[in-house]
Design a protein around this motif. Structure first.
Motif, short mmCIF file in Angstrom:
data_model
loop_
_atom_site.label_atom_id
_atom_site.label_comp_id
_atom_site.label_asym_id
_atom_site.label_seq_id
_atom_site.Cartn_x
_atom_site.Cartn_y
_atom_site.Cartn_z
N LEU A 65 1.02 -0.95 0.08
CA LEU A 65 -0.20 -0.02 -0.08
C LEU A 65 0.94 1.14 0.02
N CYS A 66 0.69 2.12 -0.85
CA CYS A 66 1.60 3.25 -1.10
C CYS A 66 0.71 4.65 -0.70
N VAL A 67 1.35 5.19 -0.04
CA VAL A 67 0.77 6.53 0.47
C VAL A 67 1.85 7.62 0.31
N ALA A 68 1.21 8.62 -0.49
CA ALA A 68 2.09 9.83 -0.73
C ALA A 68 2.83 10.44 0.54
N ALA A 69 4.24 10.92 0.49
CA ALA A 69 4.96 11.36 1.58
C ALA A 69 4.79 12.67 1.37
N VAL A 70 5.20 13.74 2.46
CA VAL A 70 5.00 15.01 2.41
C VAL A 70 6.27 15.38 1.52
N ASN A 71 6.07 16.35 0.49
CA ASN A 71 7.08 16.71 -0.35
C ASN A 71 7.97 17.81 0.01
N ARG A 118 3.50 -2.72 4.15
CA ARG A 118 3.80 -4.23 3.77
C ARG A 118 2.61 -4.91 5.10
N PRO A 119 2.17 -6.12 4.29
CA PRO A 119 1.33 -6.87 5.19
C PRO A 119 2.04 -7.51 6.28
N ASN A 120 3.33 -7.86 6.14
CA ASN A 120 4.00 -8.48 7.28
C ASN A 120 4.86 -7.67 8.24
N THR A 121 5.49 -6.53 7.61
CA THR A 121 6.09 -5.47 8.63
C THR A 121 5.42 -4.09 8.79
N GLY A 122 4.39 -3.88 8.08
CA GLY A 122 3.79 -2.70 8.32
C GLY A 122 4.50 -1.37 7.44
N LEU A 123 4.48 -0.21 8.07
CA LEU A 123 5.11 0.89 7.72
C LEU A 123 6.51 0.87 7.37
N GLN A 124 7.17 0.89 6.42
CA GLN A 124 8.55 0.81 5.87
C GLN A 124 9.45 2.13 6.34
N LEU A 125 10.57 2.20 6.97
CA LEU A 125 11.24 3.29 7.21
C LEU A 125 11.74 3.92 5.95
N ARG A 126 12.18 3.42 5.04
CA ARG A 126 12.67 4.12 3.89
C ARG A 126 11.48 4.23 2.91
N LEU A 127 11.57 5.28 2.41
CA LEU A 127 10.67 5.85 1.23
C LEU A 127 11.10 5.61 -0.07
N GLU A 128 10.00 5.40 -1.08
CA GLU A 128 10.34 4.89 -2.45
C GLU A 128 9.83 5.92 -3.17
N ILE A 152 8.78 12.42 -6.53
CA ILE A 152 7.50 12.12 -5.76
C ILE A 152 7.99 10.85 -4.97
N MET A 153 7.79 11.02 -3.66
CA MET A 153 8.10 9.92 -2.81
C MET A 153 6.71 9.28 -2.14
N PHE A 154 6.73 8.11 -1.54
CA PHE A 154 5.74 7.43 -1.07
C PHE A 154 6.09 6.77 0.12
N HIS A 195 10.30 19.05 -1.82
CA HIS A 195 11.18 19.55 -3.26
C HIS A 195 10.27 20.77 -3.64
N LYS A 196 11.27 21.89 -3.69
CA LYS A 196 10.74 23.25 -4.22
C LYS A 196 10.68 23.45 -5.71
N LYS A 197 11.07 22.28 -6.19
CA LYS A 197 10.76 22.37 -7.65
C LYS A 197 9.31 22.76 -8.17
N GLU A 198 9.19 23.42 -9.28
CA GLU A 198 7.78 23.70 -9.68
C GLU A 198 7.22 22.49 -10.23
N LYS A 199 8.01 21.85 -11.35
CA LYS A 199 7.57 20.62 -11.65
C LYS A 199 8.37 19.43 -11.42
N LEU A 200 7.72 18.40 -10.82
CA LEU A 200 8.59 17.21 -9.99
C LEU A 200 8.50 16.24 -11.06
N THR A 201 9.79 15.37 -11.04
CA THR A 201 9.85 14.35 -11.87
C THR A 201 9.16 12.97 -11.01
#
Length: 213
Positions: free
Chosen positions: A47-53, A71-81, A65-67, A55-61
């Motif tokens: 399950l992917c949830v948008a993280a607080v951005n 995961r079902p077995n370990t819940g919220l992961q420390l590392r953003l993707e 854009i981070m999420f 970046h100060k760019k007007e147009k993001l690549t």
């Protein structure tokens, strides 16, 4: 002095929790994703949830854009993707398609490690706890100062720990314990070493605890 084994269920997200979290999402790229490739005839559901951005760019690549990943077995992961990383490995799906894979891994992770789940085999299956929702913690407690040098010697021979972790525990029956976490491979050697010094050592086991700090 005693060495205790405590089983603590502290990770993971069941399907009901995942659906509740999903129902709050509004972003076009948020939601459930399933792996592009199957492993051992299984797919990964996340399950992917948008993280607080930040970046100060007007147009993001897509790399900007981070999420947050659940995961079902370990819940919220420390590392953003990033969205770029996600789209390389996963495809976005409806909840109905993710449900089977989510429920399957959540149920299996009660007792089956990630190696056995994804590869069908684990060389250390009897003791491996990688990816499990329920993990066993071994704690040394009691009057340990007099034998601390012996404890450090045993641990140094079998681990690469730079420092010991002191924990405070409260069991389901209200017992409060302060002790030191001991790696599983050190439990038996430690009991033998302390017993050889005529130190009284006992072993106790506790069922799921609600506090491990």
């Amino acid at each position: 002095m005693w060495v205790g084994s405590l089983r603590a269920e502290k990770r993971g997200m069941d399907w009901a929790e995942a659906l509740e979290k999903w129902s709050e999402l509004t972003g076009a790229k948020e939601g459930f994703y399933v792996s592009q490739q199957a492993r051992n005839n299984k797919h990964t559901a996340v399950l992917c949830v948008a993280a607080v951005n930040s970046h100060k760019k007007e147009k993001l690549t897509k790399k900007d854009i981070m999420f947050q990943i659940y995961r079902p077995n370990t819940g919220l992961q420390l590392r953003l993707e990033s969205l770029a990383e996600l789209e390389k490995k996963y495809r976005r799906v409806e909840s109905s398609e993710a449900e089977t894979w989510w429920r399957q891994q959540y149920a299996a992770s009660q007792r089956v490690c990630s190696h056995a789940y994804w590869r069908a085999v684990c060389r250390n299956a009897a003791d491996c706890e990688v990816g499990l929702r329920v993990r066993t913690h071994h704690v040394l407690a009691g009057s340990v100062l007099a034998v601390w040098a012996r404890v450090e010697h045993v641990l140094a021979q079998r681990t690469h720990l730079n420092k010991m972790q002191v924990v405070r525990i409260k069991t389901d029956d209200g017992l409060k314990i302060v002790g030191t976490l001991i790696p599983k491979n050190c439990v038996e050697p430690l009991k033998e070493a302390l017993s050889s010094d005529a130190v009284s050592v006992s072993e106790q086991k506790f069922e799921p605890t609600d506090a491990l700090k």
